[in-house]
Design an enzyme around this catalytic site. Sequence first.
Site, short mmCIF file in Angstrom:
data_model
loop_
_atom_site.label_atom_id
_atom_site.label_comp_id
_atom_site.label_asym_id
_atom_site.label_seq_id
_atom_site.Cartn_x
_atom_site.Cartn_y
_atom_site.Cartn_z
N THR A 165 54.71 36.29 35.83
CA THR A 165 54.84 36.73 34.44
C THR A 165 56.24 37.24 34.13
O THR A 165 56.83 36.91 33.10
CB THR A 165 53.81 37.83 34.14
OG1 THR A 165 52.50 37.33 34.41
CG2 THR A 165 53.88 38.26 32.68
N TYR A 168 45.49 31.04 27.71
CA TYR A 168 45.21 30.43 26.41
C TYR A 168 43.90 29.64 26.38
O TYR A 168 43.12 29.74 25.44
CB TYR A 168 46.36 29.52 25.96
CG TYR A 168 46.11 28.89 24.59
CD1 TYR A 168 46.24 29.64 23.43
CD2 TYR A 168 45.71 27.56 24.46
CE1 TYR A 168 45.98 29.09 22.19
CE2 TYR A 168 45.45 27.00 23.22
CZ TYR A 168 45.60 27.77 22.08
OH TYR A 168 45.33 27.22 20.86
N TYR A 173 45.78 35.45 40.80
CA TYR A 173 46.46 36.39 39.90
C TYR A 173 45.62 36.54 38.65
O TYR A 173 45.50 35.62 37.85
CB TYR A 173 47.86 35.86 39.59
CG TYR A 173 48.70 36.70 38.66
CD1 TYR A 173 48.35 38.00 38.28
CD2 TYR A 173 49.91 36.20 38.15
CE1 TYR A 173 49.13 38.75 37.44
CE2 TYR A 173 50.72 36.95 37.31
CZ TYR A 173 50.33 38.22 36.95
OH TYR A 173 51.11 38.97 36.11
N ARG A 200 46.86 38.99 29.40
CA ARG A 200 47.76 37.89 29.04
C ARG A 200 47.02 36.55 29.01
O ARG A 200 47.50 35.61 28.37
CB ARG A 200 48.92 37.79 30.05
CG ARG A 200 49.78 39.04 30.20
CD ARG A 200 50.78 39.24 29.07
NE ARG A 200 51.87 38.31 29.06
CZ ARG A 200 53.16 38.66 29.18
NH1 ARG A 200 53.51 39.92 29.36
NH2 ARG A 200 54.11 37.76 29.10
N LYS A 218 46.20 39.40 43.08
CA LYS A 218 46.95 40.37 42.30
C LYS A 218 46.10 40.71 41.09
O LYS A 218 45.79 39.85 40.27
CB LYS A 218 48.30 39.80 41.86
CG LYS A 218 49.06 40.75 40.92
CD LYS A 218 50.36 40.13 40.42
CE LYS A 218 51.05 41.06 39.43
NZ LYS A 218 52.31 40.49 38.89
N ILE A 230 52.54 44.29 43.23
CA ILE A 230 53.48 43.31 42.70
C ILE A 230 53.81 43.81 41.30
O ILE A 230 53.19 43.44 40.32
CB ILE A 230 52.88 41.89 42.69
CG1 ILE A 230 52.37 41.52 44.10
CG2 ILE A 230 53.91 40.86 42.23
CD1 ILE A 230 51.60 40.21 44.18
#
Length: 301
Positions: free
Chosen positions: A52, A115, A141, A146, A170, A212
């Site tokens: 990201t 999305y 992840y 997001r 993560k 992270i």
Amino acid sequence: MAFEEAKIRFKGSISPVITPFEEDESIDFKLFKRLIDWHIESGSHGISVTGTSGEPSSLTIEERELVMETAMKTVDGRVPFLPGTGSVNHRETLRLTKAAQEMGADGAMVIVPYYNKPNQQALYNHFKTVAKSVDIPIILYNIPGRTAVNLEVDTIARLAEDCPNIIGIKESNKDFEHVNRVLLKCGRDFNLYSGIELLCYPMLAIGGAGHISATANVAPRQVAEIYNAWAEGDVTRAQHMHFAMMPLNDVLFRDTNPAPVKAALGMMGKIKPVLRKPMELPSKEIQQEIRETLMQYALVL
């Protein structure tokens, strides 16, 4: 690398390095290499790129591969290298993850597709296909803020059981009950990394493997020190570092990551503070707040 060995080696502060740009928005590879060296010299335990913080959705797939290759050569085996290879596009994710293996990366970090909002079975099928396509360790992840979808605990557990090379996750998930249940369902040897700055220390306390953290872009030594203190059994020092870092963590998320981070690095003289559109730098008011906070940490004069 054997997957059990990777679980042991992939611990600590894995820095998610930003992608620096020139004024014309081309990639500044000279500064990029310099940043990676700085992270390693500052004590970061691993390097990741094109996650990201690296603005992957603003890069072409060819640029992502070039960034990964450049980073891997710069790291040169000094610490584990775990590039982000996930995408909104399944075929691109396969291509990038296979490229990571071919170039010799130690593993790959694969984000939940953003999305599209796949259901849990679709997410299971996506990640299983990606994991089965390579022989390197995979770190999932999960960042629902997001991606607009949460990778549920049961889905993570299924993937961990069915894909031996999926060795960790993560979690950029503020739901601390969720992350506790990840370790309960996947086993205490499943590598859990915090992607939420205020949960870096708490996740270590429940058995996390490290963090992270975007803040490591600005203060790699201090973020690594949280893990070092915990690993050395110095709980008081780890707690102190946790609270000492909170003002910096807060200001670096006053706008969408990595905009505040790039503004901070520009003030520190590390990069040109350039993002690719549609991303832009924070407002002047937020930038002033960032500068004042960096001064408190003696990161700028």
